[in-house]
Design an enzyme around this catalytic site. Sequence first.
Site, PDB file in Angstrom:
ATOM      1  N   ASP A 101       0.864  -1.171   0.000  1.00  0.00           N
ATOM      2  CA  ASP A 101       0.000   0.000   0.000  1.00  0.00           C
ATOM      3  C   ASP A 101       0.910   1.232   0.000  1.00  0.00           C
ATOM      4  OD1 ASP A 101      -2.454   1.564   0.430  1.00  0.00           O
ATOM      5  OD2 ASP A 101      -1.684   1.832   2.460  1.00  0.00           O
ATOM      6  N   ASP A 118      -0.206   5.193   0.966  1.00  0.00           N
ATOM      7  CA  ASP A 118      -0.468   6.162   2.035  1.00  0.00           C
ATOM      8  C   ASP A 118      -0.576   5.460   3.386  1.00  0.00           C
ATOM      9  OD1 ASP A 118      -0.711   8.479   0.327  1.00  0.00           O
ATOM     10  OD2 ASP A 118      -2.627   7.659  -0.330  1.00  0.00           O
ATOM     11  N   ASP A 176      -1.279  -0.909   6.028  1.00  0.00           N
ATOM     12  CA  ASP A 176      -1.373  -0.293   7.348  1.00  0.00           C
ATOM     13  C   ASP A 176      -2.772  -0.222   7.913  1.00  0.00           C
ATOM     14  OD1 ASP A 176      -2.398   2.944   7.156  1.00  0.00           O
ATOM     15  OD2 ASP A 176      -1.918   1.905   5.306  1.00  0.00           O
TER      16      ASP A 176
END
Length: 214
Positions: A7, A9, A164
């Site tokens: 991922d 961001d 995250d």
Amino acid sequence: MARIVFDLDGTLINSAPEIQFVANSLLADRGLDPLSLQETIGFIGNGAAVLIEKMSLARGIEPSEHASLLATLEERYMHSSDKSEVYPNVVAALDNLHGAGHRLGVCTNKPLAPAKAVLAHLDLAKHFDVVLGGDSLPQRKPDPAPLHATFDALGEGPVIYVGDSDVDAETAHRAGVSFLLFTKGYCKVPHAELPHHALFDDFARLPELVEALV
């Protein structure tokens, strides 16, 4: 060797201050109150269109303005990268993984053009063979289709996803792939409640976690 997809961001980069800055420029155009950093983080994860929807709902902006706001957000974000930062030890971890022969990609809900722009600005683009954005396919995470497409573009080998958030955890679960959860990003629920193979708070640990899975 493995195929490892990240991922963007909240995983590779701390981009929330950048997104906050650009979103608040749209609100300032309309004389509306700015978003706090915490509000911004709460709106991140499902792509730019969802961010616009949540921001508009929070500030009383009519749905008829969403398309125009989205286009302006993407345009301004293309030329605004100074407030985004790479998380500590990310570059060393990517160098280590690449040197070990693993193939690396990015699968993000951020639109593809801004994603590539920030990767280039932060000198991360060279590490990745494939980058898919939130507008690369009709589906976006947590639908597993973008993640599968990214892995497919990387060839053959074991698959690992690094993210995250709760969106990333759901994506990995639905895709049926190993998931490593970075705990210093933008997760909206307790980490212990999410399916994962390992937690880590420092990218210096990532190579050993990958080797353990491989």
